[in-house]
Design a protein around this motif. Structure first.
Motif, PDB file in Angstrom:
ATOM      1  N   THR A   1       0.841  -1.196   0.000  1.00  0.00           N
ATOM      2  CA  THR A   1       0.000   0.000   0.000  1.00  0.00           C
ATOM      3  C   THR A   1       0.878   1.249   0.000  1.00  0.00           C
ATOM      4  O   THR A   1       1.985   1.246   0.537  1.00  0.00           O
ATOM      5  CB  THR A   1      -0.910   0.050   1.247  1.00  0.00           C
ATOM      6  N   THR A   2       0.380   2.299  -0.624  1.00  0.00           N
ATOM      7  CA  THR A   2       1.091   3.567  -0.611  1.00  0.00           C
ATOM      8  C   THR A   2       1.189   4.087   0.820  1.00  0.00           C
ATOM      9  O   THR A   2       0.214   4.049   1.571  1.00  0.00           O
ATOM     10  CB  THR A   2       0.364   4.601  -1.488  1.00  0.00           C
ATOM     11  N   GLY A   3       2.371   4.562   1.191  1.00  0.00           N
ATOM     12  CA  GLY A   3       2.593   5.074   2.530  1.00  0.00           C
ATOM     13  C   GLY A   3       3.182   4.049   3.481  1.00  0.00           C
ATOM     14  O   GLY A   3       3.554   4.387   4.604  1.00  0.00           O
ATOM     15  N   ARG A   4       3.305   2.816   3.008  1.00  0.00           N
ATOM     16  CA  ARG A   4       3.865   1.778   3.875  1.00  0.00           C
ATOM     17  C   ARG A   4       5.371   1.928   3.977  1.00  0.00           C
ATOM     18  O   ARG A   4       6.050   2.179   2.989  1.00  0.00           O
ATOM     19  CB  ARG A   4       3.525   0.396   3.319  1.00  0.00           C
ATOM     20  N   ARG A   5       5.901   1.792   5.182  1.00  0.00           N
ATOM     21  CA  ARG A   5       7.341   1.856   5.383  1.00  0.00           C
ATOM     22  C   ARG A   5       7.918   0.450   5.325  1.00  0.00           C
ATOM     23  O   ARG A   5       7.383  -0.483   5.931  1.00  0.00           O
ATOM     24  CB  ARG A   5       7.682   2.509   6.724  1.00  0.00           C
ATOM     25  N   LEU A   6       9.019   0.308   4.575  1.00  0.00           N
ATOM     26  CA  LEU A   6       9.654  -0.985   4.377  1.00  0.00           C
ATOM     27  C   LEU A   6      11.131  -0.908   4.729  1.00  0.00           C
ATOM     28  O   LEU A   6      11.736   0.163   4.661  1.00  0.00           O
ATOM     29  CB  LEU A   6       9.505  -1.438   2.915  1.00  0.00           C
ATOM     30  N   ARG A   7      11.688  -2.033   5.078  1.00  0.00           N
ATOM     31  CA  ARG A   7      13.136  -2.140   5.266  1.00  0.00           C
ATOM     32  C   ARG A   7      13.715  -2.881   4.074  1.00  0.00           C
ATOM     33  O   ARG A   7      13.108  -3.814   3.544  1.00  0.00           O
ATOM     34  CB  ARG A   7      13.456  -2.891   6.559  1.00  0.00           C
TER      35      ARG A   7
END
Length: 237
Positions: free
Chosen positions: A149-155
């Protein structure tokens, strides 16, 4: 008639002469340019051409890896005549070997390995079947995008630096681009000023395009919004 369309049995400089009569097969017609592409190689290797023309895109072909080059992999097909010039009548370009970015082809295939690959097209210039390994496997981006989803933070891990920014692998076989202008709050002229290959980073998904991802290798997936964020790992992230 291109260089590869000339006779494979003699040097290109002596294959044809001005005013000389010749026999060749029409392999393509360019209506816009008003040209017909001819091939002497096709008339000299009728069995090979007949076999390749009998194949259909999407068909699964089996064979043995005959040679690995920096530009791709040759496959000696089980069916059809041997290729008179190349190690095999099937060929896989490097991008078609895997959805993932490859640093070493031997991580995917090795000489002598049995393979089954999907045919992409008949390459009339080289007289070979263009094959794909990744076409027989699920696109990891689409699998990953089901929960994206847009806005999701990922590593992720920085895999490549380029003039346009830094590529970050956020899942197995899935990469995104952090544009150069979004690498830091202050202007930078090169991604090396902020990150290095191998760095673990935190990124924010700003946009993703399923259509573009399906037409290109996953490493070309690029968030297109200019609001992407990149920050170093923080405790608790």
């Amino acid at each position: 008639m291109g260089r590869l369309d000339l006779s494979w049995g003699q040097p290109a400089t002596s294959a044809v002469r001005v005013g000389e009569r010749m026999t060749a097969e029409a392999v393509a017609v360019d209506l816009e340019a008003g040209e017909v592409r001819l091939s002497m190689a096709a008339t000299e290797n009728p069995e090979l051409w007949a076999f390749l023309k009998s194949l259909s895109p999407g068909q699964i072909l089996s064979g043995e890896v005959a040679a690995i080059e920096r530009f791709g992999v040759f496959v000696a097909l089980d069916d059809g005549p041997p290729h008179p010039v190349f190690p095999g009548g099937g060929f896989i370009t490097i991008p078609e070997l895997s959805w993932r970015h490859l640093n070493d082809v031997s991580n995917v295939v090795r000489v002598g390995q049995r393979v089954s690959r999907k045919m992409l097209q008949f390459d009339t210039s080289n007289g070979e079947a263009r094959l794909s390994l990744r076409a027989t496997q699920p696109d990891p981006f689409h699998v990953f995008a089901d929960r994206l989803t847009t806005g999701r933070r990922l590593r992720g891990r920085v895999t490549e630096l380029a003039a346009v920014g830094a590529f970050v692998e956020v899942a197995d076989g899935v990469e995104g681009l952090v544009p150069l202008g979004e690498l830091d709050e202050n202007p930078v002229t090169a991604p090396e000023e902020v990150v290095q290959v191998g760095d673990e980073v935190s990124v924010l998904v700003t946009e993703f395009d399923l259509t573009k991802a399906s037409d290109h290798p996953p490493e070309t997936f690029r968030p297109t919004s200019q609001s992407a964020e990149l920050s170093p790992p923080r405790p608790g992230d």
